[in-house]
Design a protein around this motif. Structure first.
Motif, PDB file in Angstrom:
ATOM      1  N   ASN A 230      -1.382  30.733 -19.264  1.00 24.69           N
ATOM      2  CA  ASN A 230      -1.449  32.193 -19.247  1.00 24.69           C
ATOM      3  C   ASN A 230      -1.631  32.758 -17.842  1.00 24.69           C
ATOM      4  O   ASN A 230      -1.591  33.980 -17.677  1.00 24.69           O
ATOM      5  N   GLY A 231      -1.824  31.914 -16.863  1.00 25.72           N
ATOM      6  CA  GLY A 231      -1.990  32.397 -15.493  1.00 25.72           C
ATOM      7  C   GLY A 231      -1.445  31.428 -14.473  1.00 25.72           C
ATOM      8  O   GLY A 231      -2.204  30.863 -13.669  1.00 25.72           O
ATOM      9  N   PRO A 232      -0.145  31.181 -14.454  1.00 26.49           N
ATOM     10  CA  PRO A 232       0.416  30.216 -13.501  1.00 26.49           C
ATOM     11  C   PRO A 232       0.271  30.701 -12.058  1.00 26.49           C
ATOM     12  O   PRO A 232       0.286  31.905 -11.797  1.00 26.49           O
TER      13      PRO A 232
ATOM     14  N   ALA B 142       3.281  19.532  -2.994  1.00 22.60           N
ATOM     15  CA  ALA B 142       3.351  19.276  -4.436  1.00 22.60           C
ATOM     16  C   ALA B 142       2.590  18.007  -4.794  1.00 22.60           C
ATOM     17  O   ALA B 142       1.836  17.973  -5.780  1.00 22.60           O
ATOM     18  N   ASP B 143       2.749  16.956  -3.998  1.00 18.85           N
ATOM     19  CA  ASP B 143       2.028  15.704  -4.248  1.00 18.85           C
ATOM     20  C   ASP B 143       0.523  15.911  -4.107  1.00 18.85           C
ATOM     21  O   ASP B 143      -0.264  15.348  -4.881  1.00 18.85           O
ATOM     22  N   THR B 144       0.125  16.703  -3.116  1.00 26.14           N
ATOM     23  CA  THR B 144      -1.310  16.955  -2.901  1.00 26.14           C
ATOM     24  C   THR B 144      -1.916  17.721  -4.064  1.00 26.14           C
ATOM     25  O   THR B 144      -3.008  17.395  -4.558  1.00 26.14           O
TER      26      THR B 144
ATOM     27  N   VAL C 183       0.049  21.089 -14.629  1.00 24.56           N
ATOM     28  CA  VAL C 183       1.473  20.839 -14.382  1.00 24.56           C
ATOM     29  C   VAL C 183       1.850  21.378 -13.009  1.00 24.56           C
ATOM     30  O   VAL C 183       1.366  22.438 -12.597  1.00 24.56           O
ATOM     31  N   VAL C 184       2.715  20.634 -12.300  1.00 20.85           N
ATOM     32  CA  VAL C 184       3.319  21.120 -11.059  1.00 20.85           C
ATOM     33  C   VAL C 184       4.833  20.978 -11.222  1.00 20.85           C
ATOM     34  O   VAL C 184       5.339  19.874 -11.416  1.00 20.85           O
TER      35      VAL C 184
ATOM     36  N   THR D   1      12.921  28.333   2.337  1.00 23.11           N
ATOM     37  CA  THR D   1      11.767  28.802   1.557  1.00 23.11           C
ATOM     38  C   THR D   1      11.821  28.148   0.177  1.00 23.11           C
ATOM     39  O   THR D   1      12.890  28.072  -0.443  1.00 23.11           O
ATOM     40  N   ALA D   2      10.672  27.704  -0.286  1.00 20.84           N
ATOM     41  CA  ALA D   2      10.593  27.059  -1.601  1.00 20.84           C
ATOM     42  C   ALA D   2       9.477  27.679  -2.422  1.00 20.84           C
ATOM     43  O   ALA D   2       8.467  28.141  -1.874  1.00 20.84           O
ATOM     44  N   THR D   3       9.658  27.716  -3.724  1.00 19.06           N
ATOM     45  CA  THR D   3       8.590  28.160  -4.628  1.00 19.06           C
ATOM     46  C   THR D   3       8.258  27.031  -5.586  1.00 19.06           C
ATOM     47  O   THR D   3       9.149  26.336  -6.092  1.00 19.06           O
ATOM     48  N   ILE D   4       6.981  26.832  -5.813  1.00 20.91           N
ATOM     49  CA  ILE D   4       6.492  25.791  -6.716  1.00 20.91           C
ATOM     50  C   ILE D   4       5.515  26.432  -7.688  1.00 20.91           C
ATOM     51  O   ILE D   4       4.598  27.156  -7.263  1.00 20.91           O
ATOM     52  N   THR D   5       5.695  26.208  -8.968  1.00 13.38           N
ATOM     53  CA  THR D   5       4.786  26.752  -9.971  1.00 13.38           C
ATOM     54  C   THR D   5       3.729  25.713 -10.331  1.00 13.38           C
ATOM     55  O   THR D   5       4.059  24.558 -10.610  1.00 13.38           O
ATOM     56  N   VAL D   6       2.474  26.152 -10.301  1.00 13.53           N
ATOM     57  CA  VAL D   6       1.335  25.282 -10.630  1.00 13.53           C
ATOM     58  C   VAL D   6       0.628  25.866 -11.853  1.00 13.53           C
ATOM     59  O   VAL D   6       0.250  27.044 -11.853  1.00 13.53           O
ATOM     60  N   ILE D   7       0.478  25.052 -12.886  1.00 12.52           N
ATOM     61  CA  ILE D   7      -0.220  25.492 -14.096  1.00 12.52           C
ATOM     62  C   ILE D   7      -1.648  24.922 -14.072  1.00 12.52           C
ATOM     63  O   ILE D   7      -1.827  23.697 -14.128  1.00 12.52           O
ATOM     64  N   PRO D   8      -2.667  25.773 -13.977  1.00 14.97           N
ATOM     65  CA  PRO D   8      -4.047  25.277 -14.023  1.00 14.97           C
ATOM     66  C   PRO D   8      -4.424  24.821 -15.432  1.00 14.97           C
ATOM     67  O   PRO D   8      -3.747  25.153 -16.404  1.00 14.97           O
TER      68      PRO D   8
END
Length: 754
Positions: A428-430, A451-453, A462-463, A474-481
């Motif tokens: 609900n809050g990526p 991303a590895d870190t 999830v990453v 430029t890159a975007t990476i989504t991280v799910i807590p």
């Protein structure tokens, strides 16, 4: 100042038709401007100087096709018991709905296929479709919202649970019902206070005219000045509050002057000259508090503050001009029949040499005398009581509410719960990581390293793989807590990622920024927290100087400021106990505890400080007036309460009722604001102003009005208590009588014309 306002009040009384015509013309002009002006858009929300905002700006440059602050929606599907969303029939249904969403509005930017984007829960029971829009949530058309709301109607008929989350369904909160309830309660309180429908109606009518002029002007200028559609909300609330208060003060003083036997025009002049002076300085303190919101350096708050301050200025001008004009139209009906009879008997008794004896002490007089007999006990009880209530404020946690705090029957809350059950609360809050490697041309390497870190950090569920722009820099990476957006663990995760990004920049030169709604909320809370002390110092400091000029004292303004701080901290303690700890949560309809809204402390300071200084100025100015006119300190306190306690109590009850009406809102944020403001006004008006203030003044005695000689020479003498006015009137007519029914004595008329 009192002399100038005295002349202004009499002039407005005499030329009442022209004054009324001017204000009606201004209202019509503002209304015409509002009706013909372009519709206000929702100005984009920005937080200058924060990492999240910097990332948003970078995304707007590098990914121009995908608006970083565009609205989003998540359409969540859950299969019936014993079935899975991966079944062929459900798959086809979901994909058909996704196609309908993509073609349902030209504001849609993209719609994802959950079966190709790994948006299926591990047990296969839940999937979600991500919808991105080209416009912000407040800019979506009704047709776009309707198309989204009607999504999945056929799927529901087949037994699927379909709920919608995200900010796409967020709309400007509807106003009107709470204001109507507040005005109705204000009308009842005013009728009880004055005992006359005419006297009760004057503050309401003039306050509504002031709000009409102010809010219509804001609407007319909204497009030209880039004012958001919500800018007028604070202006309406504050304008209505102070408009009723200021009119209440003037009308009350006018009735008191009539009771002294003065003519109507003379009474209007004196009411504006004395109570009007208090209104001017009370209004200045409110303006200082609202304009001071610019210290926070959030454009939206600054605009709201300036707009509300303009409405307060209008309320002050109406109190000084339109109120005496309307009193001229009211005539003797400003008193009820019972009060008119009592007043006539009183004046007849005086005219036959009976004096003023026999007046029964009112409740304010009796309370003041009680405090004078036991000042230490009252002071200790008030300070200790508020101190105990303030204890929970030491555990204050600031944040912004998420969909998990919505009422359980809303589709946003149901979607939130379905995502939490199927994918974990963090979905609900990526978080969005933006990797900028343009300067060193090493974006891919840097994105892989960060991303590895992040994958190894605690609290990460999830990453996703990196998504690059066309230029590849430029890159975007989504991280799910793992935890919900408003949790402390998620906040700590954001800080940990930012620390890792700092290390990466030092090694490779690539910059890593963390953004997204969750990160933006964290940065917003931090900015509000950092701005609280500077804002408090600015507002209280300037108001202290202003009150020092008004009261010609050092200790009285100091006492006023300290009392206000005590009431605000106690109110914050009550807010923490209810909304963060859950005490009495069931009674007030609090369904989900969590951090206190990050803007709550500054919002309470800005709003409550203005109202608190209204009560302080009106109550203590009457004491100062009595003291300057020769009464002893204790007698001056009793005089102030005899004339002011009932009016201040009525004003406070009206404000408490207006704010408390918001507690019934289904929005957790609105509920918290309503409770916090209502309890803060209660503490300040009835504990601080009515108990602690007279107790402190009683203990200080003459020292309360002490002012160093050098400071007395430096400070301007604005004559708020009307001493200079009294001397001029006495000099103009040493045997001054009450004057005729429509005016004062002849020499007083000459003074006005001078």
């Amino acid at each position: 100042m009192a002399t100038f306002l005295y002349k202004l009040g009499r002039l407005a009384f005499r030329r009442r038709r022209y004054v009324l015509l001017v204000w009606v013309a201004l209202l019509a002009l503002a209304g015409f401007g509002a009706a013909t002006a372009p519709a206000a858009t929702s100005s984009s929300f920005s937080i200058p100087g924060t990492e999240a905002q910097k990332a948003f700006d970078l995304l707007a440059q590098r990914f121009p096709d995908a608006r970083a602050d565009g609205a989003t929606a998540r359409v969540v599907f859950k299969a019936p018991a014993g079935e899975k969303m991966t079944d062929a029939g459900h798959k086809a249904e979901v994909r058909e709905i996704a196609d309908q969403l993509a073609s349902g509005s030209d504001q849609v930017s993209s719609v994802t296929d959950p079966y190709t984007q790994n948006a299926v829960s591990k047990d296969g029971s839940t999937v979600y479709v991500q919808v991105s829009y080209k416009a912000g949530s407040m800019e979506l058309t009704d047709e776009t919202r309707t198309a989204l709301e009607e999504t999945g109607a056929d799927a529901r008929e087949q037994g699927l649970a379909v709920e919608i989350g995200g900010d796409a369904l967020q709309a400007v909160p509807e106003t009107g019902s709470t204001e109507i309830i507040g005005v109705a309660i204000a009308a009842v309180v005013l009728v009880i206070t004055f005992g006359s429908l005419i006297a009760a109606g004057l503050p309401l009518i003039t306050a509504l005219i002031g709000v009409g002029v102010g809010v219509s002007s804001i609407t007319a200028l909204a497009s030209a000045l880039d004012l958001g559609s919500s800018t007028s909300t604070l202006a309406m609330m504050i304008g209505l509050a102070v408009g009723i208060d200021y009119a209440l003060f003037i009308v009350s003083r006018y009735r008191a002057e009539l009771a002294e036997g003065r003519g109507r025009e003379e009474a209007a002049g004196r009411a504006v000259g004395t109570a009007g002076s208090a209104v001017v300085f009370a209004g200045l303190t409110v303006v200082i508090a609202l304009v001071g919101l610019a210290v926070v350096n959030i454009p939206m708050l600054s605009k709201m503050g300036f707009a509300a301050a303009g409405t307060v200025v209008v309320a002050v001008l109406i109190a000084l001009t339109l109120i005496p004009a309307m009193l001229g139209f009211a005539g003797k009906r400003v008193h009820g029949r019972k009060d008119r009879t009592a007043l006539e008997n009183k004046l007849e008794h005086r005219s036959t040499g009976g004096g003023a004896a026999g007046e029964k002490p009112n409740l304010g007089t009796r309370w003041a005398r009680f405090v004078l007999r036991r000042p230490v006990a009252v002071l200790v009880a008030g300070v200790v009581g508020l101190g105990v209530i303030a204890i929970p404020a030491t555990s204050l946690e600031l944040g912004l509410p998420d969909a998990g705090s919505q009422p359980v029957d809303t589709t946003q809350r149901k979607a939130y719960d379905l995502l939490s059950d199927g994918f974990g609360p963090g979905f609900n809050g990526p978080l969005m990581l933006v990797v900028d490697g343009k300067a060193n041309d090493n974006t891919k390497v840097a994105a892989g390293r960060i991303a590895d870190t992040v994958k190894k950090m605690d609290g990460v569920a999830v990453v996703t793989p990196a998504n690059f722009d066309k230029a590849g820099d430029t890159a975007t990476i989504t991280v799910i807590p793992k935890d919900r957006p408003s949790s402390v663990k998620t906040e700590n995760l954001v800080h940990s990622i930012r620390e890792a990004g700092g290390d990466l920049k030092a090694d490779s030169g690539a910059e890593v920024l963390v953004t997204g709604a969750t990160a933006m909320n964290i940065d917003f809370s931090q900015k509000m927290n950092d701005a609280l002390l500077p804002y408090l110092a600015l507002v209280v400091g300037l108001a202290f100087l202003l009150l020092m000029v008004v009261f010609r004292s050092v200790l009285v303004p100091l006492k006023a400021a300290l009392g206000f701080l005590l009431s605000v901290v106690a109110a914050l303690g009550a807010v923490v106990a209810v909304f963060q700890w859950g005490w009495l949560g069931g009674l007030l309809g609090v369904e989900q505890t969590g951090p206190v809204m990050s803007m709550m402390p500054i919002f309470m300071v800005g709003v409550v400080f203005g109202l608190a200084m209204d009560y302080e100025v009106f109550l203590v100015t009457r004491m100062r007036e009595a003291y300057v006119h020769g009464e002893r300190p204790g007698g001056a306190i009793v005089t102030g309460f005899r004339h002011g306690a009932r009016v201040v109590s009525a004003a406070a009850v009206i404000m408490i009722a207006v704010f408390a009406g918001f507690i019934g809102s289904g929005e957790a944020m609105i509920k918290m604001i309503g409770f916090g403001l209502a309890i803060a006004v209660f503490f300040d008006a009835f504990v601080v102003r009515m108990a602690i203030v007279p107790a402190v003044l009683a203990l200080l005695g003459n020292k309360a009005w002490w002012l160093p000689r050098w400071l007395d020479r430096v400070l301007p003498n604005v004559d708020v208590e009307g001493e200079a006015l009294r001397k001029r009137l006495a000099a103009a007519d040493p045997e001054q009588g009450p004057g005729g029914p429509d005016g004062g004595a002849g020499p007083e008329r000459e003074l006005v014309r001078a």
